[in-house]
Motif scaffolding. Sequence first.
Motif, mmCIF file in Angstrom:
data_model
loop_
_atom_site.group_PDB
_atom_site.id
_atom_site.type_symbol
_atom_site.label_atom_id
_atom_site.label_comp_id
_atom_site.label_asym_id
_atom_site.label_seq_id
_atom_site.Cartn_x
_atom_site.Cartn_y
_atom_site.Cartn_z
ATOM 1 N N ALA A 34 41.884 28.449 54.723
ATOM 2 C CA ALA A 34 40.824 27.504 54.370
ATOM 3 C C ALA A 34 40.865 27.201 52.884
ATOM 4 N N ILE A 35 39.725 26.815 52.346
ATOM 5 C CA ILE A 35 39.693 26.359 50.958
ATOM 6 C C ILE A 35 38.488 26.954 50.231
ATOM 7 N N GLY A 36 38.550 26.867 48.895
ATOM 8 C CA GLY A 36 37.431 27.294 48.076
ATOM 9 C C GLY A 36 37.254 26.366 46.895
ATOM 10 N N TYR A 37 36.002 26.224 46.442
ATOM 11 C CA TYR A 37 35.672 25.402 45.280
ATOM 12 C C TYR A 37 34.731 26.226 44.419
ATOM 13 N N LEU A 38 35.200 26.643 43.257
ATOM 14 C CA LEU A 38 34.391 27.449 42.341
ATOM 15 C C LEU A 38 34.310 26.771 40.985
ATOM 16 N N LEU A 39 33.174 26.928 40.335
ATOM 17 C CA LEU A 39 33.032 26.453 38.968
ATOM 18 C C LEU A 39 33.680 27.442 38.014
ATOM 19 N N LYS A 40 34.291 26.918 36.964
ATOM 20 C CA LYS A 40 35.002 27.785 36.023
ATOM 21 C C LYS A 40 34.075 28.795 35.361
ATOM 22 N N GLU A 41 32.813 28.424 35.205
ATOM 23 C CA GLU A 41 31.884 29.355 34.559
ATOM 24 C C GLU A 41 31.671 30.613 35.382
ATOM 25 N N ARG A 42 32.090 30.608 36.656
ATOM 26 C CA ARG A 42 31.904 31.758 37.528
ATOM 27 C C ARG A 42 33.097 32.704 37.501
ATOM 28 N N VAL A 43 34.264 32.247 37.013
ATOM 29 C CA VAL A 43 35.469 33.050 37.175
ATOM 30 C C VAL A 43 35.506 34.249 36.232
ATOM 31 N N GLY A 44 34.554 34.332 35.305
ATOM 32 C CA GLY A 44 34.489 35.512 34.461
ATOM 33 C C GLY A 44 34.112 36.755 35.243
ATOM 34 N N ASP A 45 33.496 36.577 36.409
ATOM 35 C CA ASP A 45 33.171 37.696 37.286
ATOM 36 C C ASP A 45 34.378 37.942 38.182
ATOM 37 N N LEU A 46 35.232 38.859 37.773
ATOM 38 C CA LEU A 46 36.486 39.074 38.487
ATOM 39 C C LEU A 46 36.275 39.583 39.905
ATOM 40 N N ALA A 47 35.221 40.375 40.107
ATOM 41 C CA ALA A 47 34.959 40.864 41.455
ATOM 42 C C ALA A 47 34.596 39.701 42.377
ATOM 43 N N GLU A 48 33.801 38.767 41.863
ATOM 44 C CA GLU A 48 33.419 37.600 42.654
ATOM 45 C C GLU A 48 34.633 36.707 42.935
ATOM 46 N N LEU A 49 35.474 36.522 41.927
ATOM 47 C CA LEU A 49 36.671 35.703 42.101
ATOM 48 C C LEU A 49 37.610 36.338 43.121
ATOM 49 N N THR A 50 37.797 37.641 43.033
ATOM 50 C CA THR A 50 38.661 38.340 43.977
ATOM 51 C C THR A 50 38.116 38.246 45.392
ATOM 52 N N GLU A 51 36.802 38.349 45.539
ATOM 53 C CA GLU A 51 36.185 38.210 46.860
ATOM 54 C C GLU A 51 36.394 36.806 47.411
ATOM 55 N N ALA A 52 36.286 35.793 46.539
ATOM 56 C CA ALA A 52 36.535 34.418 46.973
ATOM 57 C C ALA A 52 37.979 34.260 47.438
ATOM 58 N N LEU A 53 38.909 34.843 46.699
ATOM 59 C CA LEU A 53 40.324 34.789 47.100
ATOM 60 C C LEU A 53 40.532 35.473 48.449
ATOM 61 N N ARG A 54 39.892 36.605 48.636
ATOM 62 C CA ARG A 54 40.025 37.324 49.908
ATOM 63 C C ARG A 54 39.505 36.481 51.059
ATOM 64 N N ARG A 55 38.371 35.837 50.857
ATOM 65 C CA ARG A 55 37.781 35.024 51.920
ATOM 66 C C ARG A 55 38.660 33.810 52.237
ATOM 67 N N VAL A 56 39.152 33.149 51.201
ATOM 68 C CA VAL A 56 40.012 31.991 51.436
ATOM 69 C C VAL A 56 41.298 32.421 52.142
ATOM 70 N N SER A 57 41.891 33.524 51.701
ATOM 71 C CA SER A 57 43.100 34.032 52.336
ATOM 72 C C SER A 57 42.858 34.341 53.805
ATOM 73 N N GLY A 58 41.620 34.762 54.122
ATOM 74 C CA GLY A 58 41.266 35.089 55.504
ATOM 75 C C GLY A 58 40.868 33.889 56.339
ATOM 76 N N GLY A 59 40.925 32.687 55.752
ATOM 77 C CA GLY A 59 40.632 31.490 56.522
ATOM 78 C C GLY A 59 39.228 30.963 56.396
ATOM 79 N N GLU A 60 38.444 31.489 55.450
ATOM 80 C CA GLU A 60 37.064 31.048 55.294
ATOM 81 C C GLU A 60 36.944 29.915 54.272
ATOM 82 N N VAL A 61 35.792 29.277 54.293
ATOM 83 C CA VAL A 61 35.427 28.286 53.282
ATOM 84 C C VAL A 61 34.554 28.973 52.240
ATOM 85 N N VAL A 62 34.790 28.681 50.967
ATOM 86 C CA VAL A 62 33.979 29.228 49.875
ATOM 87 C C VAL A 62 33.550 28.071 48.975
ATOM 88 N N ILE A 63 32.258 27.799 48.910
ATOM 89 C CA ILE A 63 31.724 26.770 48.024
ATOM 90 C C ILE A 63 30.817 27.456 47.007
#
Length: 231
Positions: free
Chosen positions: A103-132
């Motif tokens: 699937a796909i994800g759309y994140l604002l750059k201001e959020r990527v400083g939270d590495l745990a959140e970014l990694t979780e978004a990557l995990r979800r997208v890799s698993g086929g989920e949508v992340v907005i």
Amino acid sequence: MHVVIVEDQGLLRDALAEGLTGQGVHVTAKVRDADGALAAIDAAAPDVAILDIRLPPTFSDEGLVIAEQVRERYPEVGLLVLSSYAEVAYAERLLHMQDESRAIGYLLKERVGDLAELTEALRRVSGGEVVIDPLLIDRLMRRRRAPDPLAALSPHERRILALVAEGRSNLGIAQELGNQISTVEKHVSVIADKLRLPAARDTDRRHVNMRVLAALVYLRSLDQARGGPDH
């Protein structure tokens, strides 16, 4: 997890690579433009490609163009787009690229400083989920409209609608709110009836993804109806 980073700003590109490596993510390549992106993805076959939207040479929508090319050539690669702007049209364009495998994800750059959140978004997208990005959904939900169809929803229903738009499944919403999944399903059904949205049970990823698209299109239509801004 293997990822390719496509970001024209060298400092951010290096910071993302270093931070994700520290989270156990294997950064197979980091590049700055479209040509480098396609070559890197062709060589590395990553699980997810992280793409900045505005890249050389025009700094408009190059990242989305790359995403479209990657989805056509490598449908198994997940797409996580980063933007400095909360633009619903970009999120919609991405959602139309979703498929059953990734699937796909759309994140604002201001959020990527939270590495745990970014990694979780990557995990979800890799698993086929949508992340907005939740901030995008929050901005859409908070806009003042007269009349406001969302006023028909209770605070709890509005929270559930926001989680639907972020890409959460009924199970994910239940876990987030500490509810039974049957309770969430009933709330989603009521929300769908009130707003005339599709209420398909998310028995597979396609249903979840189409539900996210429907929620985003609905929220955007409220602003278009009143002549409001798109971002």
